[in-house]
Design an enzyme around this catalytic site. Structure first.
Site, PDB file in Angstrom:
ATOM      1  N   ASP A   6     -27.766  25.212 101.685  1.00 23.18           N
ATOM      2  CA  ASP A   6     -27.626  26.141 102.862  1.00 23.18           C
ATOM      3  C   ASP A   6     -27.392  27.663 102.694  1.00 23.18           C
ATOM      4  OD1 ASP A   6     -25.068  26.182 102.680  1.00 23.18           O
ATOM      5  OD2 ASP A   6     -24.513  25.474 104.515  1.00 23.18           O
ATOM      6  N   CYS A  11     -23.685  23.181  99.836  1.00 22.60           N
ATOM      7  CA  CYS A  11     -23.433  24.202 100.774  1.00 22.60           C
ATOM      8  C   CYS A  11     -21.882  24.634 100.569  1.00 22.60           C
ATOM      9  CB  CYS A  11     -23.346  23.144 101.965  1.00 22.60           C
ATOM     10  SG  CYS A  11     -22.088  21.754 102.126  1.00 22.60           S
ATOM     11  N   THR A  50     -18.892  23.527 101.224  1.00 20.71           N
ATOM     12  CA  THR A  50     -17.891  22.557 100.547  1.00 20.71           C
ATOM     13  C   THR A  50     -18.442  21.285 100.022  1.00 20.71           C
ATOM     14  OG1 THR A  50     -17.903  21.066 102.895  1.00 20.71           O
ATOM     15  CG2 THR A  50     -16.306  22.822 102.626  1.00 20.71           C
ATOM     16  N   GLY A  51     -19.926  21.112  99.947  1.00 21.96           N
ATOM     17  CA  GLY A  51     -20.823  19.844  99.671  1.00 21.96           C
ATOM     18  C   GLY A  51     -20.575  18.735 100.712  1.00 21.96           C
ATOM     19  N   GLY A  54     -20.917  18.486 104.164  1.00 20.51           N
ATOM     20  CA  GLY A  54     -21.814  18.227 105.355  1.00 20.51           C
ATOM     21  C   GLY A  54     -23.411  17.729 104.599  1.00 20.51           C
ATOM     22  N   HIS A 101     -21.483   4.280  87.921  1.00 21.56           N
ATOM     23  CA  HIS A 101     -20.946   3.010  88.649  1.00 21.56           C
ATOM     24  C   HIS A 101     -21.527   2.860  90.113  1.00 21.56           C
ATOM     25  CE1 HIS A 101     -17.052   2.073  86.338  1.00 21.56           C
ATOM     26  NE2 HIS A 101     -18.059   2.309  85.555  1.00 21.56           N
ATOM     27  N   ASN A 102     -21.900   4.414  90.659  1.00 22.52           N
ATOM     28  CA  ASN A 102     -22.437   4.338  92.088  1.00 22.52           C
ATOM     29  C   ASN A 102     -23.855   4.435  92.111  1.00 22.52           C
ATOM     30  OD1 ASN A 102     -19.346   5.954  92.165  1.00 22.52           O
ATOM     31  ND2 ASN A 102     -19.408   3.942  93.157  1.00 22.52           N
ATOM     32  N   ARG A 118     -17.947  27.068  97.900  1.00 24.25           N
ATOM     33  CA  ARG A 118     -16.707  27.569  98.216  1.00 24.25           C
ATOM     34  C   ARG A 118     -15.709  26.988  97.575  1.00 24.25           C
ATOM     35  NH1 ARG A 118     -18.676  28.394 104.451  1.00 24.25           N
ATOM     36  NH2 ARG A 118     -19.970  30.232 103.998  1.00 24.25           N
ATOM     37  N   ARG A 144     -22.508  -5.602  87.136  1.00 28.29           N
ATOM     38  CA  ARG A 144     -21.541  -5.713  88.296  1.00 28.29           C
ATOM     39  C   ARG A 144     -21.709  -4.719  89.205  1.00 28.29           C
ATOM     40  NH1 ARG A 144     -18.411  -3.667  84.249  1.00 28.29           N
ATOM     41  NH2 ARG A 144     -16.622  -2.373  84.899  1.00 28.29           N
ATOM     42  N   HIS A 145     -22.009  -3.439  88.710  1.00 28.74           N
ATOM     43  CA  HIS A 145     -22.315  -2.517  89.708  1.00 28.74           C
ATOM     44  C   HIS A 145     -23.322  -2.145  90.532  1.00 28.74           C
ATOM     45  CE1 HIS A 145     -18.704  -0.493  87.538  1.00 28.74           C
ATOM     46  NE2 HIS A 145     -19.258  -0.650  86.377  1.00 28.74           N
TER      47      HIS A 145
HETATM   48  C1  RB5 Z   1     -21.296  26.941 106.453  1.00 32.80           C
HETATM   49  O1  RB5 Z   1     -20.559  27.619 106.993  1.00 32.80           O
HETATM   50  C2  RB5 Z   1     -20.810  25.423 106.122  1.00 32.80           C
HETATM   51  O2  RB5 Z   1     -20.304  25.034 107.377  1.00 32.80           O
HETATM   52  C3  RB5 Z   1     -21.487  24.737 105.304  1.00 32.80           C
HETATM   53  O3  RB5 Z   1     -21.984  25.445 104.289  1.00 32.80           O
HETATM   54  C4  RB5 Z   1     -21.091  23.422 104.748  1.00 32.80           C
HETATM   55  O4  RB5 Z   1     -19.594  23.790 104.129  1.00 32.80           O
HETATM   56  C5  RB5 Z   1     -20.795  22.293 105.694  1.00 32.80           C
HETATM   57  O5  RB5 Z   1     -20.614  21.163 105.234  1.00 32.80           O
END
Ligand code: RB5
Length: 143
Positions: free
Chosen positions: A8, A65, A67-68, A70, A98-99, A109, A132-133
């Protein structure tokens, strides 16, 4: 390997850096967007990348994104896809071994470009151990 990339607006800069990094390592990169700085909805790009992996058009998917989080929540809604949020190299390796997490989600961020490249290298260099995995992963899909 064929890698589908998505981000995003918060992840676009890191996505570009990782696309160049993957290409330099000899991988085939499909950049599914976003391509501009305008604010967009991360689930749209998560779905595109996860679907590409689920169909077999890409071997791996990489999503960025803020935080990764979403991206991972969204990608995991696509049947057969296992997406992991990772911020360290050990987890990056293990989630592949493993996954069988073929979709990796990074927070632009949260991690800097140097660490993000190391995380991607660790994950790209790892392979699923099976055994096993495999039966545990199958249970995630309802087996
Ligand atoms: C966008 O501001 C932020 O919400 C998106 O990049 C992400 O971190 C959502 O999980």
């Amino acid at each position: 390997m064929r890698v589908a990339l998505g981000a995003d607006h918060a992840g676009i800069e890191l996505k570009s850096a990782l696309a160049a990094h993957l290409k330099a390592a000899g991988h085939e990169v499909a950049d599914l967007g976003t391509h501009g700085p305008e604010s967009v909805d991360y689930p749209d790009f998560a779905r595109a990348v996860a679907t590409s992996v689920a169909r077999g058009d890409a071997d791996r998917g990489l999503l960025v994104c803020g935080t990764g989080q979403g991206m991972a929540m969204s990608a995991n809604k696509v049947p057969g896809v296992r997406a992991a949020v990772v911020a360290d190299t050990f987890s990056a390796r293990m989630t592949m071994m493993h996954n069988d997490a073929r979709v990796l989600c990074l927070g632009a961020r949260v991690v800097g470009q140097g660490l993000a490249k190391d995380i991607v290298d660790e994950w790209m260099g790892a392979t699923f151990e099976g055994g096993r995995h495999a039966s545990r992963v199958a249970k995630m899909e309802g087996a």
